[in-house]
Design a protein around this motif. Sequence first.
Motif, short mmCIF file in Angstrom:
data_model
loop_
_atom_site.label_atom_id
_atom_site.label_comp_id
_atom_site.label_asym_id
_atom_site.label_seq_id
_atom_site.Cartn_x
_atom_site.Cartn_y
_atom_site.Cartn_z
N LYS A 199 0.85 -1.19 0.00
CA LYS A 199 0.00 0.00 0.00
C LYS A 199 0.89 1.24 0.00
O LYS A 199 1.74 1.41 0.87
CB LYS A 199 -0.91 0.00 1.23
CG LYS A 199 -1.88 1.15 1.23
CD LYS A 199 -2.78 1.09 2.45
CE LYS A 199 -3.75 2.26 2.38
NZ LYS A 199 -4.51 2.36 3.61
N ASN A 200 0.71 2.05 -1.00
CA ASN A 200 1.50 3.27 -1.16
C ASN A 200 3.00 3.00 -1.34
O ASN A 200 3.81 3.85 -1.00
CB ASN A 200 1.30 4.22 0.03
CG ASN A 200 -0.14 4.62 0.19
OD1 ASN A 200 -0.84 4.85 -0.79
ND2 ASN A 200 -0.60 4.68 1.42
N ALA A 201 3.35 1.84 -1.86
CA ALA A 201 4.77 1.57 -2.12
C ALA A 201 5.27 2.59 -3.12
O ALA A 201 4.60 2.88 -4.11
CB ALA A 201 4.96 0.16 -2.65
N PRO A 202 6.45 3.14 -2.89
CA PRO A 202 7.00 4.12 -3.82
C PRO A 202 7.16 3.54 -5.22
O PRO A 202 7.43 2.35 -5.38
CB PRO A 202 8.37 4.45 -3.23
CG PRO A 202 8.27 4.06 -1.79
CD PRO A 202 7.32 2.89 -1.74
N ASP A 203 6.99 4.39 -6.21
CA ASP A 203 7.12 3.96 -7.61
C ASP A 203 8.48 3.32 -7.87
O ASP A 203 8.59 2.39 -8.66
CB ASP A 203 6.94 5.15 -8.56
CG ASP A 203 5.50 5.61 -8.64
OD1 ASP A 203 4.59 4.83 -8.23
OD2 ASP A 203 5.27 6.74 -9.11
N VAL A 204 9.51 3.81 -7.18
CA VAL A 204 10.86 3.28 -7.42
C VAL A 204 10.93 1.80 -7.05
O VAL A 204 11.68 1.04 -7.67
CB VAL A 204 11.92 4.13 -6.66
CG1 VAL A 204 11.81 3.98 -5.16
CG2 VAL A 204 13.32 3.80 -7.13
N VAL A 205 10.14 1.35 -6.07
CA VAL A 205 10.12 -0.06 -5.70
C VAL A 205 9.48 -0.87 -6.82
O VAL A 205 10.02 -1.90 -7.23
CB VAL A 205 9.36 -0.27 -4.36
CG1 VAL A 205 9.17 -1.75 -4.07
CG2 VAL A 205 10.10 0.42 -3.23
N HIS A 206 8.34 -0.42 -7.33
CA HIS A 206 7.69 -1.13 -8.43
C HIS A 206 8.55 -1.11 -9.69
O HIS A 206 8.61 -2.10 -10.42
CB HIS A 206 6.30 -0.54 -8.70
CG HIS A 206 5.33 -0.86 -7.60
ND1 HIS A 206 4.80 -2.11 -7.41
CD2 HIS A 206 4.83 -0.08 -6.61
CE1 HIS A 206 3.99 -2.09 -6.37
NE2 HIS A 206 4.00 -0.87 -5.85
N THR A 207 9.23 -0.02 -9.92
CA THR A 207 10.14 0.07 -11.07
C THR A 207 11.27 -0.94 -10.92
O THR A 207 11.64 -1.62 -11.89
CB THR A 207 10.71 1.50 -11.21
OG1 THR A 207 9.62 2.41 -11.39
CG2 THR A 207 11.68 1.61 -12.36
N ASP A 242 3.88 -11.29 -3.81
CA ASP A 242 2.44 -11.24 -4.02
C ASP A 242 1.79 -10.12 -3.23
O ASP A 242 0.74 -9.61 -3.61
CB ASP A 242 1.78 -12.59 -3.76
CG ASP A 242 2.21 -13.24 -2.46
OD1 ASP A 242 3.35 -13.01 -2.03
OD2 ASP A 242 1.40 -13.99 -1.89
N ASP A 243 2.41 -9.68 -2.12
CA ASP A 243 1.90 -8.53 -1.38
C ASP A 243 2.01 -7.25 -2.21
O ASP A 243 1.31 -6.28 -1.94
CB ASP A 243 2.68 -8.33 -0.07
CG ASP A 243 2.53 -9.50 0.88
OD1 ASP A 243 1.42 -10.06 0.94
OD2 ASP A 243 3.51 -9.83 1.57
N TYR A 244 2.90 -7.27 -3.18
CA TYR A 244 3.12 -6.10 -4.03
C TYR A 244 2.39 -6.23 -5.36
O TYR A 244 2.58 -5.42 -6.25
CB TYR A 244 4.63 -5.91 -4.26
CG TYR A 244 5.35 -5.48 -3.01
CD1 TYR A 244 5.62 -4.15 -2.75
CD2 TYR A 244 5.72 -6.42 -2.05
CE1 TYR A 244 6.25 -3.76 -1.58
CE2 TYR A 244 6.35 -6.04 -0.88
CZ TYR A 244 6.61 -4.72 -0.65
OH TYR A 244 7.22 -4.33 0.52
#
Length: 164
Positions: A20-28, A94-96
Amino acid sequence: MHHNHFSFEEDTMTIEQPAKNAPDVVHTAITRLLSKARVPTDQGEHVARFLLSWWNSDEWGGFSPLTLRSVDTALAEAMLTILTHVSHRGGYPDDYGYNQEFAQLCRQWIHLRGESEAEEQKKMRLVATVMHVERRNRELAKIYGPRRKIDLRGMPPPKPLNSP
């Protein structure tokens, strides 16, 4: 305002909901690593091992920090981004929201899957036992001489236990 890095103090995520609200840099970083892990190269394998160790280290083995030297700088930085984020917020892929991608990665790299730690320890105990017995037999042979082998060729087979 967009930052090239993220600050954990600015992020108000809870451990129960790491994505929840993970920074974009983490998803990138996750996306970059998944893309590289799909390619069957040495770097792809290193990245796959890293990601799969995050997914389930008991089945896929742990992550060696030396892996960071085996991949290019951008991939190492992506790994560090994930490690830093997960160390503060916890969670699994999977949490992400990456359950499907990681399931596909598991299928692609199934040959990398290690044995469970319990199975590995069981094998190591067996090897240690065999080595101990062999060492003991060598020591006994020095004292008593070599064991005599019984030649069973031409002997009748043993009778069953329940026979008259």
